[in-house]
Structures are given as C-alpha cells and as structure tokens.
Design an enzyme around this catalytic site. Sequence first.
Site, PDB file in Angstrom:
ATOM      1  N   ARG A 108     -23.629  35.885  32.160  1.00  0.00           N
ATOM      2  CA  ARG A 108     -24.729  36.105  33.032  1.00  0.00           C
ATOM      3  C   ARG A 108     -25.722  34.451  33.052  1.00  0.00           C
ATOM      4  O   ARG A 108     -26.456  34.224  32.576  1.00  0.00           O
ATOM      5  CB  ARG A 108     -25.372  37.673  32.013  1.00  0.00           C
ATOM      6  CG  ARG A 108     -27.410  37.766  32.564  1.00  0.00           C
ATOM      7  CD  ARG A 108     -27.314  38.993  32.704  1.00  0.00           C
ATOM      8  NE  ARG A 108     -26.491  39.646  31.978  1.00  0.00           N
ATOM      9  CZ  ARG A 108     -27.159  40.767  32.262  1.00  0.00           C
ATOM     10  NH1 ARG A 108     -27.627  41.648  31.885  1.00  0.00           N
ATOM     11  NH2 ARG A 108     -25.659  42.321  33.115  1.00  0.00           N
ATOM     12  N   HIS A 135     -23.350  41.585  41.001  1.00  0.00           N
ATOM     13  CA  HIS A 135     -22.986  41.622  39.582  1.00  0.00           C
ATOM     14  C   HIS A 135     -21.485  42.448  39.878  1.00  0.00           C
ATOM     15  O   HIS A 135     -21.394  43.749  39.825  1.00  0.00           O
ATOM     16  CB  HIS A 135     -23.996  43.046  39.273  1.00  0.00           C
ATOM     17  CG  HIS A 135     -24.373  43.167  37.877  1.00  0.00           C
ATOM     18  ND1 HIS A 135     -23.579  43.000  36.460  1.00  0.00           N
ATOM     19  CD2 HIS A 135     -25.413  44.038  37.063  1.00  0.00           C
ATOM     20  CE1 HIS A 135     -24.332  43.287  35.704  1.00  0.00           C
ATOM     21  NE2 HIS A 135     -24.724  44.238  36.333  1.00  0.00           N
ATOM     22  N   GLN A 138     -20.750  45.551  37.324  1.00  0.00           N
ATOM     23  CA  GLN A 138     -20.832  46.987  37.275  1.00  0.00           C
ATOM     24  C   GLN A 138     -20.449  47.842  38.372  1.00  0.00           C
ATOM     25  O   GLN A 138     -20.214  48.678  37.799  1.00  0.00           O
ATOM     26  CB  GLN A 138     -22.138  46.454  37.721  1.00  0.00           C
ATOM     27  CG  GLN A 138     -23.166  47.562  38.148  1.00  0.00           C
ATOM     28  CD  GLN A 138     -24.166  48.386  36.511  1.00  0.00           C
ATOM     29  OE1 GLN A 138     -24.011  47.846  35.436  1.00  0.00           O
ATOM     30  NE2 GLN A 138     -23.444  49.814  36.789  1.00  0.00           N
ATOM     31  N   ASP A 233     -31.719  51.066  41.578  1.00  0.00           N
ATOM     32  CA  ASP A 233     -31.753  49.938  40.328  1.00  0.00           C
ATOM     33  C   ASP A 233     -33.325  49.591  40.761  1.00  0.00           C
ATOM     34  O   ASP A 233     -33.856  49.909  40.877  1.00  0.00           O
ATOM     35  CB  ASP A 233     -30.896  48.773  41.175  1.00  0.00           C
ATOM     36  CG  ASP A 233     -31.132  47.283  40.415  1.00  0.00           C
ATOM     37  OD1 ASP A 233     -31.228  47.543  38.778  1.00  0.00           O
ATOM     38  OD2 ASP A 233     -30.535  46.867  40.457  1.00  0.00           O
ATOM     39  N   CYS A 274     -27.678  51.145  37.035  1.00  0.00           N
ATOM     40  CA  CYS A 274     -27.081  50.656  36.687  1.00  0.00           C
ATOM     41  C   CYS A 274     -27.983  50.516  35.398  1.00  0.00           C
ATOM     42  O   CYS A 274     -27.099  50.043  34.082  1.00  0.00           O
ATOM     43  CB  CYS A 274     -26.680  48.753  37.798  1.00  0.00           C
ATOM     44  SG  CYS A 274     -28.679  48.752  37.942  1.00  0.00           S
ATOM     45  N   ARG A 302     -18.932  50.769  31.751  1.00  0.00           N
ATOM     46  CA  ARG A 302     -19.000  49.418  31.195  1.00  0.00           C
ATOM     47  C   ARG A 302     -18.059  48.451  30.569  1.00  0.00           C
ATOM     48  O   ARG A 302     -17.353  48.053  30.942  1.00  0.00           O
ATOM     49  CB  ARG A 302     -20.649  48.626  31.139  1.00  0.00           C
ATOM     50  CG  ARG A 302     -21.753  48.958  31.928  1.00  0.00           C
ATOM     51  CD  ARG A 302     -21.794  48.802  33.411  1.00  0.00           C
ATOM     52  NE  ARG A 302     -21.458  46.848  33.627  1.00  0.00           N
ATOM     53  CZ  ARG A 302     -22.373  46.512  33.061  1.00  0.00           C
ATOM     54  NH1 ARG A 302     -23.110  46.556  33.100  1.00  0.00           N
ATOM     55  NH2 ARG A 302     -21.695  45.229  33.280  1.00  0.00           N
TER      56      ARG A 302
HETATM   57  N1   CP Z   1     -26.503  47.485  33.754  1.00  0.00           N
HETATM   58  C1   CP Z   1     -25.941  46.203  33.835  1.00  0.00           C
HETATM   59  O1   CP Z   1     -25.671  45.214  33.542  1.00  0.00           O
HETATM   60  O2   CP Z   1     -27.340  46.148  31.788  1.00  0.00           O
HETATM   61  P1   CP Z   1     -27.947  44.634  31.268  1.00  0.00           P
HETATM   62  O3   CP Z   1     -28.808  44.171  31.663  1.00  0.00           O
HETATM   63  O4   CP Z   1     -28.720  45.740  29.382  1.00  0.00           O
HETATM   64  O5   CP Z   1     -26.608  44.464  30.419  1.00  0.00           O
HETATM   65  N1  NVA Z   2     -30.979  44.290  39.384  1.00  0.00           N
HETATM   66  C1  NVA Z   2     -30.977  44.162  38.587  1.00  0.00           C
HETATM   67  C2  NVA Z   2     -30.383  44.518  37.722  1.00  0.00           C
HETATM   68  C3  NVA Z   2     -29.651  44.481  36.129  1.00  0.00           C
HETATM   69  C4  NVA Z   2     -28.125  45.632  35.203  1.00  0.00           C
HETATM   70  C5  NVA Z   2     -31.644  42.901  37.709  1.00  0.00           C
HETATM   71  O1  NVA Z   2     -31.483  41.914  38.087  1.00  0.00           O
HETATM   72  O2  NVA Z   2     -32.684  42.414  37.224  1.00  0.00           O
END
Ligand code: CP
Ligand code: NVA
Length: 317
Positions: A108, A135, A138, A233, A274, A302
């Site tokens: 990530r 992502h 997700q 989101d 999400c 998830r």
């Molecule tokens: N939805 C999601 O990816 O959550 P986190 O940022 O907590 O991993």
């Molecule tokens: N779009 C958001 C998703 C978090 C799971 C971000 O990148 O912060």
Amino acid sequence: MAVNLRNRNLISLKHHTPEEIMYLINLATDLKNKKRAGIKGNLLDRKNVALIFEKPSTRTRCAFTVAAIDEGGHPEYLGKNDIQLGHKEDVADTARVLGRMFDGIEFRGFSQKVVEDLAKYAGVPVWNGLTDDYHPTQVLADFMTVRENFGHLKGIKFVFIGDGRNNVANSLMIGAAKMGMHFVTCAPKELFPSKELVAECKKIAEECESGATIEITDDPKAAVKGADVIYTDVWASMGEEAKAEERKKLLKPYQVNMKLIKATGNDNVIFLHCLPAVKGNEVTEEVFESRYARQFDEAENRMHTIKAVMVASIGNL
Ligand code: CP
Ligand code: NVA
C-alpha cells in the site's frame, strides 16, 4: 476452462477476466462460510506474507493479517519507517530480497509504478493494497457485498458519487465494466475520471461482452435515478489533505444524504462506503446509520476477499 490464479499478481483488476473475478468472490464466500462454521484452515500453512504500508490502514492491514493467520500463514507488517525501501534501498532490490523470503507481498502506498515494479522483480505474487490510482482488493469486497444483497452483479445500477477520479472510483469502474454493471460516476467536472480510463473501461465492456455501460455526469439527481447501489468515498484521499477545504466546497452538492437516497426511487437501494468515512462531508450520519447502509458488511468482506486472493495465488489448494 477452469480458473487458475496460481502465482498471479493483483495489480489493478485490469488483468483479471470476469470469470477470475467471479471465482475470487465465490471463493471468498466459501471461506466466509467456513469461518462462520468455526472451521480452522491450513490453506496458507507455512506461507509468509510481507505487508508493506507507506500509508496508514485499518481494514486492509487487519484483513491481510487475520486472513493469513486464519489459514495458518504468517503475516509480517512492514511500516514505512521499518524497512529500507524509499530511504536506503530501491524498489527492485527490496523486491528481490523480499521475494527470497516471502511467498507473497502486499503493497500500500502512493505510486502505482512501485507496486508494478515490485511485481516485476519479486518473483512472488504482489497484491495492491491501494495506491493513488487503484484499490482492487476493495472492489472485490464491494462486489461480494452487492452479490450478497442482490444475488447477482450483471445489470446492477451502481452509482459512485464524489471524487470521481480517486483510486476507489477508478477501480470500481474497471470492475463494473468487467462484470456487466450499469456504472455511473457522478462528480463535478473538475473531478471526472481521466478520459483515457473511461475509454479503456468502455473498451473492456465491449471486449468482455459484459453488457456494461459507463456514464459520467455532474448531475446527482439524474445520476441516482433507479440506482441499486450508491457508493461514496472521502472527498480528499490520503496524500491530498491540503485539498480538503477546496474539495468541501466543490463536493457539497454531491453529499449522500436522505434526499439523494430517496431520489433513487428504489426502496431497496443499498449504501456502500469503503471507509474510513468523514460523516457530515460525503455522507450524513442519517444515511450512515440507516437501513440502507451496508458498509460494515463490506468492511468484513475485505477480510474474506483478501483471504481468497492469497489462497488463490499462493495457497495449498
Ligand atoms: N477501505 C480501506 O482500504 O480501509 P483502510 O484504509 O483502513 O485499509
Ligand atoms: N480514496 C481513499 C480510500 C481509502 C480506503 C484514500 O485513498 O484515502
């Protein structure tokens, strides 16, 4: 032909066929039932997985950790200040070292190129746990949740409303194109998805003959009419904190509130997010706590879908 995802990366969903995506959702459903039945698994026995996190995470980190342990594997969390990557060591060298020790690597972070380079050099499967662009894990959980509610994905009207060019919106559009949904991105023009990605998704829908449609609009009321799923989101993603105030002004008309839910004209519509959510911005507390909301089923899924991704690519199947 039977689906075989052994040794496969999960970089953006672009490289997975509709059959492969459905296979992962089916496997996740089986694994969810197995866990509910209290059956301890060993599908990841003796498998070590590296979890690299440049950005923070609750769901993704916990999902990979619990999923690995549930099936007898060992997850190793590598936070941004714990390893040499980005400080003293480049991606290619980090990938080759981790690939010698681990059976799979989750990443990530910011750059999509980093996750692609990890996959290029590691020699073991690499899973994208979120980048600035995509992502994909997700979306597997999101689609599993849609199927739990409607029994199918094809023909579902799925509306993403908010920052239409963020990682989640991009990956949902790719997934929807593959799975035959009627996908709408509703956003102010400044936050429309890139023309290239929209064209690519339309082409995917054609090539897969999925029957999907892709629509981009800046009109919330028209967008949500007849929607089965309303998805939003955060308005400023990780790394965009400086834009938070500007986005608040721009996106105010795109808030998911009860008026917007009612404008669907569909009493069976579900709300997804999400998470994490900024309540009062992209969604009201009222919708978040309403009978339409499914975001916590989605969060649980998830874990089941990420487990399926690991089991399919490195598991003792
Ligand atoms: N939805 C999601 O990816 O959550 P986190 O940022 O907590 O991993
Ligand atoms: N779009 C958001 C998703 C978090 C799971 C971000 O990148 O912060």
